[in-house]
Design a protein around this motif. Structure first.
Motif, PDB file in Angstrom:
ATOM      1  N   VAL A 117      47.754  54.773  93.517  1.00 54.01           N
ATOM      2  CA  VAL A 117      47.941  53.661  94.326  1.00 54.01           C
ATOM      3  C   VAL A 117      46.462  52.872  94.311  1.00 54.01           C
ATOM      4  N   GLY A 174      48.840  42.867  97.651  1.00 53.35           N
ATOM      5  CA  GLY A 174      49.573  43.900  96.962  1.00 53.35           C
ATOM      6  C   GLY A 174      49.619  45.244  97.591  1.00 53.35           C
ATOM      7  N   ALA A 186      55.146  44.764  99.749  1.00 52.29           N
ATOM      8  CA  ALA A 186      54.616  44.655  98.283  1.00 52.29           C
ATOM      9  C   ALA A 186      54.827  46.136  97.386  1.00 52.29           C
ATOM     10  N   LEU A 187      54.094  47.072  98.469  1.00 53.83           N
ATOM     11  CA  LEU A 187      54.176  48.655  98.280  1.00 53.83           C
ATOM     12  C   LEU A 187      55.622  49.319  97.982  1.00 53.83           C
ATOM     13  N   GLU A 214      58.127  47.530  96.958  1.00 55.56           N
ATOM     14  CA  GLU A 214      58.480  47.085  95.702  1.00 55.56           C
ATOM     15  C   GLU A 214      58.120  47.711  94.592  1.00 55.56           C
ATOM     16  N   ARG A 215      56.677  47.887  94.701  1.00 54.59           N
ATOM     17  CA  ARG A 215      55.682  48.583  93.880  1.00 54.59           C
ATOM     18  C   ARG A 215      56.387  50.096  93.448  1.00 54.59           C
ATOM     19  N   SER A 266      59.386  51.154  93.877  1.00 53.51           N
ATOM     20  CA  SER A 266      60.661  51.256  93.408  1.00 53.51           C
ATOM     21  C   SER A 266      61.467  51.919  94.242  1.00 53.51           C
TER      22      SER A 266
END
Lengths: 458, 458, 458
Positions: free
Chosen positions: A119, A146, A151-152, A154-155, A157
Motif C-alpha cells: 500500500v 488515493g 479509493a482503497l 477499489e484498489r 478489488s
C-alpha cells in the motif's frame, strides 16, 4: 536497516516440486476480487470517505493484536497513547517501531509488512531506524485522495464487504453509502446487545429495542432482521460465551424473558436465554433465509483493571474450552435437518476441529464450518484447520475465508495469506497423490470465491 | 551389532534447502555454554564430587522414562533391581540392553545414544550383544577423575545450573559447593512440602517449618525465600495438581490455614490452600524479585500398588486436562499487570498451547511460557510447542529451554536436541518466508541463551 | 472424465530422499497377508458365499461415511434409496456419482478409488459421466464367481479376519464357515447389548441371556466367552459412551444389577453398571486370556428424527471429549499391573494421544493403544496418532492397524493406506536421523504384521 520485500513464494511449502504446484494454484486466485463476508470495518469510513488521520491511529491504536503483544512485554497503554487523542503519536509510533522484533513469527508481522510494502511502497523494514520515515511517509500518503477509504476499497478489488452492527444500530452509515457510492458494503445483524442478559445494559437495551413481552421481543427481532436485510444484510452473527442452545416451550421462554426483564437476573438464566435465542434466531433464519454465524468460546475482558480503564477489545479476551456436541443439540433437534438453512460454526478451541466440528458439519445439512478464527488466523492455524477438518467434513462443508478484521488496510494481506495457505495445503495433497492437480485447480477457486459467495448468499 | 554414530544433521528438516539453513543456525549455538535454569540434579554430586557408582545405578535406576517403558512391556522392577542395592546390576543392565529396541522413536533413545557416543565414545549401538562391553567400559570410565561430577560439569560447558530443593532443606550441599568450588550451582525454592495439605505429612512439615499462625507461616516463607536467595536461588517452583489460584481475604486465608493445621483436612480445603499460596508466592515474588514457575497437571502416583512398594517417581504420573483461563484469574487479578514479575507457566496438556497459554502469555506482562515439558520434551513435542505458541505469543514471551532432568549426563544431549529443533523450526520459517534469515540468526541465540538468562535472572 | 490411476508413490512424503526410503519400506510389506483383527464384516457373506447384489447396495447404502457426506450437502436419504429395496438403485448410484467431488480430501475417496481401480479395473474416475458405465460393469462383475465373498477373501490375501457379534448371537454363520471353508473368519465377543442398561432392551436381553442374579450373570458371561472362543474368538470389544470403570464390592454390584433388572433404571446406574462391567470383563480376560478392546467416546444417534426413521449407524454419531486418566483408574487398580492381560484402548478424542493415552500405555503392562479410529482413520489422522503417541509409548505399546470396517471390498485399500502412512512416518524418522534405516525395516513389518498377531493372539 534490512530490506523489506515480499517474496513471491511466501508461505508455500519448502519442497520444490510441491512449491511449484502451489505457485500455479495461487496464480489462479491471486487476482480474484475479494469477498469479505464477515468483518468489523467501520461503515462510517465508506459513508464519509474521510481520510485516515495518521499512522498511529490507523495501525497501532485499533489493532488489539499489536497492543496486546506490546503490553505483554511491559509497554504500558499510556506509553502507546491509547484512547488519548492528545498523545504524542510520533513517540507512540517510534515505541512500536522499536519493538517490531516482538512480532517475529506472528501473523501481525506478515500482515503489516504486506500493507507497508504494497500500500505504501516501503522497501526497508520497520524498525527504530526507519520509524520516522515510515511515520512521515504514511501520514503524507493518507492525505492523498488515493488513500481514502473508497479509493482503497477499489484498489483492493473488494467485490463485497460485510460490516457488523448491533440490533439497535440505525444503519445511517449504510444509508449514506447506498445513496452516493456503488461500493458493496452490507451490514450483518449482530443482536448480542439485546440478547446477552449477562450484561447490565440488557434491560435498557431491550427497552430501546421496543419489546416488553416475549412475543413482542421475537416480533421486533423479525422486524429488525428485515430492516437489516433492506440494508443488504444476508447474515446474522452471535458472539456468545458458549455454544449452548436451548429449546424451551413458549411458556417457559416467556417466563424466562419476564424474569430477566424484571431485573432479577442470574448467570444461569442469562445463559439459558442466550441458548434459547440461538434456536430462535435459527428458526427465523429458516423463514427469512439469513445465514447464521456462531462465534463462541471467548472469555471476554479477563483483565478487570484494564477493562475498567479502557473498555472492551483491549486484548484480554482468552479462548476457553468449548463444547459443541451437547451444546448445539437442542437447536439441531429443531433445525438440524434443514438443507435450506446455513449455520456457520467458528471455534477458538481447535481440539474441536476433528473431534466435534468436522463430524457435525460432515453430517448435518444446516451446518458449515467457518475458517480458522482470531488467534488461529495464521499460517500454522489455517493449516491445522484444513488438516483436521477436511478428511471428515470435506471442502464443501467449509465456507472459504473471513478476514474478520477492523484493520481495513490489512484486508488484502489477509486474503493473500489465506489463499497462499490454501494453495500450500492443496499442493501437499497433490504431491502426495491424495488429490488430482485438476481438482486442486477447481478447489482453489471454490475456496477463494465460490464457497463464501454461496454460504453467505453474496 | 550396528554402528552408533550421531549424524551431524540429526533432527534437521528433510528438505535440503531448509536443512542447510538449519545447519547454519545451529552452528551459531552449538558451542554456547549451557544454562540449566530448572532441573533435578542432586547437589550432593557437586558437593562431594564422589564418582558415580556404575552404569545401572547411573542410567537405569533413576530414569523413570526408562523404567516405565520397560515396565510397560512386562519387565518387573524387581528384575531391574530397583531400590535393591544388592541386585545383580550387570543382569539388570543386560535386561535393559536386550530391550533397547523398545525405545525406538522415543527421546530417551536419542538422549542415551548421545551420552553413549559423546561421553563414553561408544561406536556400536547398545544391545544384548554389546551389553557387557558397555557395562564394563562405563564402569571403568566412571572411576576416572574426568568422569566425576565436577569434571563433567566443566566438560559439559555448564555456565549455571539450578537444582530444586524443598522448603525444609538445609542447603548444606549448596554451602559445601560454595565453599570449595567455583561451579555455578544454585538452588530453587520448591515449597510444595509445606503447601500441599493434600499430603498426610503437611501438618508435621509446617511444624518443622516453624509456623503456627497464617501470619507466621507467610513470614516463614519470606525468610526461607531469603535464605534460598542467599544460596543463589533466583526462582521458585510449584508442582500442583492443578493451576488453581485464589485470592482470599486475610481473615479467610487465616481461617483456612487453621482448619488445615487442626487436622480436619479435606480435598477442597487442600486445593483452596494450594490455590491461595500460588497468589501469596506471586505477591512475594513482586517483593523479592524471584521468578515463579508453575508446573501443574500431573496425576501423581496413579498406580497405588507400585507407589506403596517403591514410592513416588516410578513412572505412574499421568497428565490430566488442565485449565488456565479460569484457574489463574484470581492470581492475575492481583499481579497480572506487573511487568516486574515473571511467572513461567508449564503444561502437560498441549491443548492449552494455542487455546489459553499463548493468548495469556501474549497479553499479561507477568506471564511467560516455559518450554515443552516432560513427556513433550521431544522432537515432535517441541515442534508442536513452537508451532502452536509462536503465532500468538511470539518468541519473546517464551523462556528458552529447560532440561528439567535428574539425569546429569544427559544434559548436553537434551540441550543439543532442543537447539537443533529450534534451528529446524526457524529454518522452516525462513524457507517459507515467514522470517528473514538474519532474524533467525538473532533468534537462535536468544532462544538458546539470552531468554533463559533474562527470565531466570541468571 | 479424468483418468483414474493409483500412483505408486501415493501417500509418501514429498521430499524425494524421504520418499525413496518410504518406497523401500513399503515394498517390504506391500504383499504381506492381511490380518484384520477388528471389524464389522458380515459373517453371512462368508457362510453363504452369495454374490453381492449390485453397486448401490454394496458401496452406497451400507457406508455411513458416504451417506453422511451426501446428507450433509442436502441430499436426502430417500433420494439415496436407503432402506428401500424397491428404490431406483441406478438413480441412487448416479446421484452418488454426480456428487463424487464432495469426497475430495477425504479417505472415502482414497478407499473407493482403490477398490474401483484394483478390484474392478476402472481407469476413469467416477463422475456423472461414468456413472452408468460403473454401475453396469460393477453389477456384471458381481455375478462372476471371482467376485463372491470367499473368492475376494482369497484374492485379498486375508490371513485372518475377525467379525464382531453380540452376546446373544448363535454364531451360526461361523459354524457354517467352519464346516465347509478353510478361510479364517473368527468372531469377537461384544456384549454391549447385555451390558448397556441405558438401552430399553437391556432387561429383555439379559433375560434372553439367561441371567437373573449378579452371580448368574457373571457366570453366563464366562460361558458365552468360552462359546465365542470355541468359534475362534480371541478378543472382546466394548463400545461404551465413556471409558468409565468401577470397582464395586460384590454386594454393591449385586444390588446395582438388581436395581437395573427390576426396571427402575436411571442414567447414573446405567453408567456405573457399564463401568463395573469393564472391570469384570478385564478380570475374566485375566482368567481366559481374551484380549479386551475399549472403544469409548461416541455420542450415538445424535439426530433423533433420523434415528427414529432409519435406526442406528446412519451417521449421527459424533465424538465427545473423553477422559481416561480418572476413568480407567478403578479397573487399573485391579488389573493394571498384569503383564498377561492385554487391554487395547481406542479414542475419538485425539487430545488424549499425547496427554493420557501414550503415558498410560507407556507405563501399565496391560495397556496397549489401538490405531487411529473411525474419523481419524485417514492419512492425517494416522500421522497425528504416530506423531503424538510414539515418543512416549514407543511402537511396541501399539498394536498395528485395524480396518474396523463393514465395507469388505475396501479392506485391501485401508491396509494399503495404513502401511503407506507407516512407511511415510518411519521414513521421516530415518531422514531426520531419529531412527536407523535397518530399524525402520524391522518396524514396518512389526507394525503391519507382528504386532497385531501378538496383541490379538492371532
Amino acid at each position: 536497516m534490512s530490506a523489506l520485500k515480499l517474496h513471491p513464494d511466501r508461505f508455500f511449502p519448502a519442497d520444490s516440486g510441491t512449491r511449484a504446484i502451489a505457485r500455479a494454484l495461487f496464480a489462479r486466485v491471486e487476482n480474484l476480487p475479494i469477498l469479505s463476508p464477515h468483518g468489523h470495518t467501520d461503515p462510517k469510513w465508506f459513508a464519509t470517505d474521510a481520510p485516515f488521520e495518521d499512522a498511529t491511529s490507523l495501525f497501532l491504536w485499533p489493532d488489539h493484536y499489536v497492543t496486546r503483544m506490546l503490553y505483554s512485554q511491559g509497554i504500558t497503554l499510556e506509553q502507546l497513547g491509547l484512547q488519548n487523542p492528545a498523545a504524542d503519536r510520533r513517540a507512540a509510533w517510534k515505541l512500536f517501531a522499536s519493538n517490531y522484533h516482538l512480532f517475529r513469527g506472528t501473523p501481525s508481522r506478515l500482515w503489516l509488512d504486506h500493507v507497508f510494502a504494497t500500500v505504501f511502497g516501503f522497501d526497508r523494514k520497520l524498525s527504530a531506524d526507519t520509524a520516522d520515515d515510515y511515520y512521515d511517509r504514511i501520514n503524507t500518503a493518507l492525505k492523498l485522495s488515493g488513500f481514502r477509504p473508497r479509493a482503497l476499497f477499489e484498489r483492493f478489488s473488494i467485490e463485497k464487504i460485510a460490516t457488523t452492527e448491533g440490533a439497535l444500530d440505525t444503519l445511517a452509515d449504510h444509508d449514506a453509502i447506498e445513496r452516493d457510492w456503488p461500493g458493496h458494503v452490507v451490514t450483518t445483524y449482530r443482536p448480542d446487545d439485546v440478547i446477552d442478559a449477562g450484561k447490565d445494559v440488557f434491560a435498557a437495551n431491550v427497552e430501546t429495542f421496543g419489546a416488553t413481552t416475549w412475543a413482542g421481543y421475537l416480533k421486533t427481532h423479525q422486524d429488525r432482521r428485515a430492516f437489516f436485510r433492506a440494508h443488504g444484510a444476508t447474515a446474522t452473527d452471535h458472539g456468545h460465551p458458549s455454544a449452548a442452545t436451548a429449546n424451551l416451550s413458549p411458556a417457559d421462554a416467556s417466563a424466562l424473558f419476564d424474569r430477566l426483564m424484571r431485573g432479577k437476573r442470574n448467570a444461569n438464566d442469562a445463559e439459558l436465554f442466550r441458548a434459547q435465542m440461538l434456536t430462535e434466531m435459527a428458526k427465523m433464519s429458516c423463514d427469512d433465509g439469513m445465514t447464521m454465524q456462531i462465534h463462541p468460546g471467548s472469555f471476554r475482558n479477563h483483565n478487570p483493571s484494564l477493562f475498567a480503564k479502557y473498555g472492551p477489545n483491549i486484548g484480554a479476551d482468552i479462548p476457553m474450552t468449548t463444547d459443541y456436541v451437547h451444546a448445539l443439540k437442542p437447536m439441531l433437534d429443531v433445525v438440524g435437518n434443514r438443507p435450506d438453512l446455513t449455520v456457520i460454526l467458528f471455534t477458538l478451541d481447535e481440539t474441536n476441529y476433528a473431534r466435534e466440528l468436522a463430524p457435525m458439519a460432515g453430517y448435518y445439512p444446516c451446518l458449515k464450518l467457518g475458517p480458522a478464527w482470531w488467534f488461529h488466523d495464521s499460517p500454522e492455524g489455517m493449516l491445522r484447520f484444513r488438516r483436521q477438518v477436511t478428511e471428515t467434513a470435506g471442502f464443501y462443508n467449509t465456507v472459504g475465508f473471513n478476514d474478520d478484521t477492523r484493520a481495513f488496510l490489512s484486508i488484502p494481506a489477509r486474503h493473500d495469506l489465506a489463499r497462499r495457505i490454501d494453495a500450500a495445503y492443496l499442493a501437499e495433497l497433490v504431491t502426495t497423490h491424495r488429490l488430482e492437480e485438476d481438482e486442486a485447480h477447481e478447489l482453489i477457486v471454490d475456496l477463494a470465491y465460490n464457497l463464501p459467495k454461496a454460504a453467505y448468499k453474496l
